[in-house]
Design an enzyme around this catalytic site. Structure first.
Site, PDB file in Angstrom:
ATOM      1  N   TYR A  50     -40.911 -12.924  58.753  1.00 50.28           N
ATOM      2  CA  TYR A  50     -40.428 -13.841  59.404  1.00 50.28           C
ATOM      3  C   TYR A  50     -41.440 -14.359  60.693  1.00 50.28           C
ATOM      4  O   TYR A  50     -41.586 -13.646  61.554  1.00 50.28           O
ATOM      5  CB  TYR A  50     -39.124 -14.048  59.933  1.00 50.28           C
ATOM      6  CG  TYR A  50     -38.210 -13.929  58.709  1.00 50.28           C
ATOM      7  CD1 TYR A  50     -38.319 -14.213  57.379  1.00 50.28           C
ATOM      8  CD2 TYR A  50     -36.785 -13.591  59.100  1.00 50.28           C
ATOM      9  CE1 TYR A  50     -37.328 -14.058  56.230  1.00 50.28           C
ATOM     10  CE2 TYR A  50     -35.790 -13.806  58.204  1.00 50.28           C
ATOM     11  CZ  TYR A  50     -36.151 -13.914  56.673  1.00 50.28           C
ATOM     12  OH  TYR A  50     -35.092 -13.920  55.930  1.00 50.28           O
TER      13      TYR A  50
ATOM     14  N   HIS B  86     -36.448  -6.417  50.810  1.00 42.71           N
ATOM     15  CA  HIS B  86     -36.272  -7.839  50.763  1.00 42.71           C
ATOM     16  C   HIS B  86     -36.459  -8.142  49.319  1.00 42.71           C
ATOM     17  O   HIS B  86     -35.723  -9.419  48.992  1.00 42.71           O
ATOM     18  CB  HIS B  86     -37.259  -8.254  51.914  1.00 42.71           C
ATOM     19  CG  HIS B  86     -36.954  -9.492  52.093  1.00 42.71           C
ATOM     20  ND1 HIS B  86     -37.873 -10.010  53.259  1.00 42.71           N
ATOM     21  CD2 HIS B  86     -36.394 -10.699  52.000  1.00 42.71           C
ATOM     22  CE1 HIS B  86     -37.513 -11.298  53.769  1.00 42.71           C
ATOM     23  NE2 HIS B  86     -36.435 -11.524  52.605  1.00 42.71           N
TER      24      HIS B  86
ATOM     25  N   SER C 135     -28.859 -19.117  53.134  1.00 41.27           N
ATOM     26  CA  SER C 135     -29.225 -20.510  52.698  1.00 41.27           C
ATOM     27  C   SER C 135     -27.639 -21.024  51.872  1.00 41.27           C
ATOM     28  O   SER C 135     -27.494 -21.909  51.212  1.00 41.27           O
ATOM     29  CB  SER C 135     -30.050 -20.916  51.584  1.00 41.27           C
ATOM     30  OG  SER C 135     -31.409 -20.595  52.364  1.00 41.27           O
TER      31      SER C 135
ATOM     32  N   GLY D 242     -29.030 -32.313  56.685  1.00 47.13           N
ATOM     33  CA  GLY D 242     -30.134 -31.979  57.413  1.00 47.13           C
ATOM     34  C   GLY D 242     -31.455 -32.724  56.903  1.00 47.13           C
ATOM     35  O   GLY D 242     -32.462 -32.722  57.638  1.00 47.13           O
TER      36      GLY D 242
ATOM     37  N   LEU E  47     -26.036 -23.536  53.280  1.00 46.72           N
ATOM     38  CA  LEU E  47     -26.055 -24.952  53.428  1.00 46.72           C
ATOM     39  C   LEU E  47     -27.151 -25.579  52.653  1.00 46.72           C
ATOM     40  O   LEU E  47     -27.483 -26.666  52.661  1.00 46.72           O
ATOM     41  CB  LEU E  47     -26.237 -25.215  54.791  1.00 46.72           C
ATOM     42  CG  LEU E  47     -25.096 -24.712  55.735  1.00 46.72           C
ATOM     43  CD1 LEU E  47     -25.338 -25.156  57.410  1.00 46.72           C
ATOM     44  CD2 LEU E  47     -23.642 -25.432  55.436  1.00 46.72           C
ATOM     45  N   GLY E  48     -27.735 -24.727  51.377  1.00 45.31           N
ATOM     46  CA  GLY E  48     -28.576 -25.523  50.622  1.00 45.31           C
ATOM     47  C   GLY E  48     -29.783 -25.938  51.252  1.00 45.31           C
ATOM     48  O   GLY E  48     -30.464 -26.883  51.044  1.00 45.31           O
ATOM     49  N   ARG E  49     -30.285 -25.027  52.085  1.00 41.72           N
ATOM     50  CA  ARG E  49     -31.616 -25.288  52.963  1.00 41.72           C
ATOM     51  C   ARG E  49     -31.421 -26.556  53.782  1.00 41.72           C
ATOM     52  O   ARG E  49     -32.367 -27.310  53.802  1.00 41.72           O
ATOM     53  CB  ARG E  49     -32.748 -25.199  51.965  1.00 41.72           C
ATOM     54  CG  ARG E  49     -32.833 -23.898  51.491  1.00 41.72           C
ATOM     55  CD  ARG E  49     -34.114 -23.571  50.497  1.00 41.72           C
ATOM     56  NE  ARG E  49     -34.327 -22.333  50.101  1.00 41.72           N
ATOM     57  CZ  ARG E  49     -34.464 -21.214  50.520  1.00 41.72           C
ATOM     58  NH1 ARG E  49     -34.739 -21.023  51.874  1.00 41.72           N
ATOM     59  NH2 ARG E  49     -34.460 -20.072  49.413  1.00 41.72           N
ATOM     60  N   GLY E  50     -30.400 -26.846  54.259  1.00 37.43           N
ATOM     61  CA  GLY E  50     -29.944 -28.040  55.112  1.00 37.43           C
ATOM     62  C   GLY E  50     -29.590 -29.225  54.354  1.00 37.43           C
ATOM     63  O   GLY E  50     -29.032 -30.056  54.778  1.00 37.43           O
TER      64      GLY E  50
END
Length: 328
Positions: free
Chosen positions: A54, A120, A199, A209, A201-204
């Protein structure tokens, strides 16, 4: 309210830290990102999730610089196994690479141990027993207290668990990404493994978002994700509008409803939504004790699911790195 994660009771609302340094366009300035971390801890978040890739180590450095003096207040997880060589992306879970990466992560995070260390991605070129063996040696040295895997199939999770018990499996899980329901969720429940949903939140998308995907920057990972492209997004936005209307009817924010749905999938499930906005962070945490009734959960689950969403979750080149079972 707390749930078990790697032998420790933590708030099931954790914080995914990737977006603080990269992934969704221009990240916040380090001083602003630090304020988000501090606010999360003050709001009751005690599970922080990061990875060596990241921001090419910047996320771990940020956490170390910001929270090292409060290290005993939170559960800390990081990951290794994905590598970048310029534009090339690959996996490397060779024991030597895993242990070297761990030492580098500990230095950036300014800590002598991680509570949880994930592989990962699955590396088919390295025997699972070899990779897990390296993690066991790290546990014996006190550098990590437990290990997990991310985006692994149920069969490979079982194989790793037979070498040494897996503490956690991290995978994408939300109303519109249900791959975990094919086999991984049941496997985790059977084996007593925590399921950490990234994720959620579905990538925002499920948190109001984004509405106009044409404004996405090329540095935003959603720019290349099929669900956000010009063909699929209008259909997905229609689903989201319906979901938002249900949330308004219930007197909650869409993000709160989306998170509650994921957490309802099992007592071993945790969520790690990411944000760069303290107000959004507070919103995510504001209804953490809310448990929607079964009828509401079924209603939104029928509205947004693997059959109604348009487009695969990853572009083809990224999908090749994912081991989790796929719908046919």
């Amino acid at each position: 309210m707390k749930r078990l994660l790697a032998g420790r009771q933590v708030n099931p609302f954790g914080l995914g830290c990737m977006g603080l340094t990269h992934g969704y366009g221009v990240p916040p300035a380090p001083e602003d990102a630090a304020k988000v971390l501090e606010a999360a801890l003050d709001l009751g978040v005690d599970h922080f999730d990061t990875a060596n890739i990241y921001g090419a180590g910047r996320c771990e450095t940020l956490i170390g610089n910001t929270l090292a003096h409060r290290r005993d207040e939170f559960f800390l997880a990081s990951k290794t196994g994905i590598m970048f060589d310029g534009p090339k992306r690959g996996t490397n879970c060779h024991p030597d690479a895993v242990l070297k990466s761990l030492d580098e992560s500990l230095a950036r995070l300014k800590t002598d141990h991680l509570d949880l260390f994930y592989l990962h991605r699955f590396d088919a070129s390295v025997p699972i027993a070899d990779s897990i063996g390296a993690l066991v040696r790290a546990m014996e040295a006190g550098k990590i207290l437990s290990y997990g895997v991310s985006e692994w199939s149920a069969a490979h999770i079982r194989e790793a668990h037979a070498v040494h018990p897996v503490a956690a499996v991290q995978t994408e899980y939300s109303l519109w990404t249900r791959n975990v329901e094919i086999a991984v969720r049941d496997t985790c429940a059977e084996l007593g493994i925590a399921l950490v949903a990234f994720s959620p939140l579905g990538r925002g998308a499920l948190a109001e978002g984004i509405r106009d995907t044409s404004t996405l920057l090329e540095s935003d990972i959603r720019y290349s994700h099929p669900r956000f492209d010009a063909d699929n997004w209008p259909r997905n936005l229609a689903l989201i509008d319906g979901f938002n209307a249900v949330a308004r009817r219930e007197g909650v924010m869409p993000a709160q409803l989306a998170l509650a749905w994921v957490l309802s999938r099992g007592d071993n499930v945790h969520v790690i939504p990411g944000t760069t906005n303290i107000a959004h962070l507070a919103e995510n945490m504001a209804r953490q004790d809310w448990q929607p009734d079964a009828a509401l959960l079924d209603e939104v689950g029928a509205l947004i699911n693997q059959q109604t969403v348009s487009g695969p979750r990853y572009p083809a080149n990224m999908q090749k790195t994912i081991d989790t079972e796929e719908f046919t």
